[in-house]
Design an enzyme around this catalytic site. Structure first.
Site, PDB file in Angstrom:
ATOM      1  N   LYS A   5       0.756  -1.141   0.002  1.00  0.00           N
ATOM      2  CA  LYS A   5      -0.185  -0.132  -0.121  1.00  0.00           C
ATOM      3  C   LYS A   5       0.855   1.114   0.158  1.00  0.00           C
ATOM      4  CE  LYS A   5      -3.716  -2.433   2.446  1.00  0.00           C
ATOM      5  NZ  LYS A   5      -2.796  -3.663   2.697  1.00  0.00           N
ATOM      6  N   ARG A  33      -7.797  -9.670  -9.260  1.00  0.00           N
ATOM      7  CA  ARG A  33      -6.698  -9.880  -8.973  1.00  0.00           C
ATOM      8  C   ARG A  33      -5.760 -10.028 -10.248  1.00  0.00           C
ATOM      9  NH1 ARG A  33      -2.736 -11.580  -5.218  1.00  0.00           N
ATOM     10  NH2 ARG A  33      -3.498  -9.750  -4.114  1.00  0.00           N
ATOM     11  N   ASP A  45      -4.333  -5.395  -7.391  1.00  0.00           N
ATOM     12  CA  ASP A  45      -5.705  -5.407  -7.086  1.00  0.00           C
ATOM     13  C   ASP A  45      -6.495  -4.189  -7.669  1.00  0.00           C
ATOM     14  OD1 ASP A  45      -5.134  -7.599  -5.779  1.00  0.00           O
ATOM     15  OD2 ASP A  45      -5.285  -6.718  -4.007  1.00  0.00           O
ATOM     16  N   ARG A  59     -12.527 -11.626  -7.789  1.00  0.00           N
ATOM     17  CA  ARG A  59     -13.074 -12.091  -6.359  1.00  0.00           C
ATOM     18  C   ARG A  59     -14.296 -11.343  -6.001  1.00  0.00           C
ATOM     19  NH1 ARG A  59      -7.125 -11.081  -3.739  1.00  0.00           N
ATOM     20  NH2 ARG A  59      -7.962  -8.892  -4.578  1.00  0.00           N
ATOM     21  N   ARG A 117     -15.451  -7.412   2.070  1.00  0.00           N
ATOM     22  CA  ARG A 117     -14.123  -7.845   1.416  1.00  0.00           C
ATOM     23  C   ARG A 117     -14.003  -9.070   0.649  1.00  0.00           C
ATOM     24  NH1 ARG A 117     -11.455  -8.843   7.047  1.00  0.00           N
ATOM     25  NH2 ARG A 117     -13.446 -10.217   7.257  1.00  0.00           N
ATOM     26  N   GLU A 166      -3.816  -2.105  -4.627  1.00  0.00           N
ATOM     27  CA  GLU A 166      -2.798  -2.392  -4.187  1.00  0.00           C
ATOM     28  C   GLU A 166      -1.778  -3.178  -5.368  1.00  0.00           C
ATOM     29  OE1 GLU A 166      -3.275  -5.252  -0.912  1.00  0.00           O
ATOM     30  OE2 GLU A 166      -4.834  -4.247   0.120  1.00  0.00           O
ATOM     31  N   LYS A 170      -7.740   0.483   6.479  1.00  0.00           N
ATOM     32  CA  LYS A 170      -7.258  -0.581   6.712  1.00  0.00           C
ATOM     33  C   LYS A 170      -5.840  -0.304   7.106  1.00  0.00           C
ATOM     34  CE  LYS A 170      -7.110  -0.121   1.599  1.00  0.00           C
ATOM     35  NZ  LYS A 170      -7.519  -0.668   0.377  1.00  0.00           N
ATOM     36  N   ASN A 223       0.636  -5.892  -4.768  1.00  0.00           N
ATOM     37  CA  ASN A 223       1.407  -6.960  -4.009  1.00  0.00           C
ATOM     38  C   ASN A 223       2.571  -7.533  -4.277  1.00  0.00           C
ATOM     39  OD1 ASN A 223      -1.076  -7.409  -1.972  1.00  0.00           O
ATOM     40  ND2 ASN A 223      -2.111  -7.039  -4.030  1.00  0.00           N
TER      41      ASN A 223
END
Length: 326
Positions: free
Chosen positions: A126, A217, A279, A231, A239, A288, A167, A290
């Site tokens: 992040k 994703r 994401d 997702r 979430r 994000e 978050k 990752n």
């Protein structure tokens, strides 16, 4: 060329065979004849100039209840005994994680570490994403409650609704992600909890209703798009992370997502970030990047009939050969 591969990850006993990307990478490496070792990051050490760990040789198979066999542990010199390290332990991205990257960085030029430890340290999920703010929803990184209230008022004025999502800056798997209603009724209590649990700032964004349609994703391998899944949140959840009950479905990229991948790809490749999962919500909002221990390749391959693990190893082998050439 057979490579000696050490996997720095969580205990093999605890992995979920159905969706674990680290295990999929181990299977793909083994299929190519590479030699596998497993070690816990807690055994990583600086020993009079050498970087060492306490590791065991392993073989793996996709068989529930009997998915690995482990040999005897011994001390490895990671510069002399190993060709490639997969840094795959799950966050938290804390001082222990950061220290491991400092140790592994000392192997540069002798052992290839994937993803590059210096880039992982400087590009947590992040934080690196802030370099691409033009693709992000409005975002606040702060600790003061007054800053959050001011941000919430601005979102209402912009017509983005008053609900927020808060978050931890270095969390993972959808853990400790909360929705704050427009009236801010739970804001004070949540910030008390965040202040008690984390010393760093937290991230605040407007709640995006399109998350009900899914959170995509997207996997990039050495900066190139390799596949994606959508997702969807489980019942009663906002979430969509698979770790908290989300479900996966096949998907394609939107034009906006293709633009995002094109912008990120060269940067990721230049930083040595070989396996990255980004994401995107609603086909347009990047949330994000990752890089620590990205997941998703098992579901992507199941839906698309691809072999992302093999594609990742193609990139690793190419980088390793280039490193040997100098």
């Amino acid at each position: 060329m057979t490579l000696r591969v050490a996997v720095q990850m969580d205990p093999l006993e605890t992995i979920n065979l159905a969706g674990d990307s680290s295990f999929a990478l181990m299977l793909a490496a083994q299929a190519r004849g590479h030699e596998l070792w497993h070690y816990d990051v807690a055994t990583l050490a600086f020993d009079m100039g050498r970087i060492t760990c306490w590791a065991a040789p392993v073989t793996v198979q996709r068989k529930a209840g009997d998915h690995f066999q482990r040999g005897d542990y011994r001390k490895l010199d990671l510069a002399e005994d190993i060709d490639v390290i997969l840094m795959r332990q799950d966050p938290p991205f804390d001082l222990g994680y950061i220290t491991a990257t400092h140790l592994l960085e000392r192997l540069e030029g002798t052992t290839l570490v994937v993803n590059d430890p210096a880039s992982v340290r400087n590009a947590p999920e992040k934080v690196m994403v802030l370099d691409f703010a033009r693709f992000m929803p409005p975002t606040l990184v702060a600790r003061r409650i007054d800053d959050v209230r001011e941000f919430q008022a601005r979102m209402i004025a912009k017509g983005m609704g008053g609900d927020l999502v808060i978050k931890p800056l270095h969390g993972n798997g959808g853990k400790a992600v909360f929705r704050i209603p427009a009236d801010g009724s739970n804001l004070g209590a949540l910030l008390e909890m965040f202040h008690a649990a984390w010393v760093e700032p937290f991230m605040v964004q407007p709640f995006l209703p399109d998350v009900a349609k899914g959170d995509k994703r997207i996997v990039l391998v050495d900066g190139v798009y390799a596949g994606a899944i959508n997702r969807r949140p489980g019942a009663g959840e906002f979430r969509s992370n698979l770790a908290v009950g989300g479900s996966a479905e096949p998907t394609e990229l939107t034009a906006r997502e293709e633009e995002i991948c094109a912008a990120l790809g060269p940067v990721l490749k230049a930083k040595g970030l070989v396996f990255v999962g980004i994401d995107v919500i609603g086909g347009e909002w990047l949330t994000e990047i990752n890089v620590t221990s990205p997941t998703g390749i098992v579901a992507i391959d199941r839906f698309n009939g691809t072999d992302t693990g093999a594609r990742i190893w193609d990139a690793i082998e190419e980088r390793h050969a280039a490193m040997l050439r100098g």
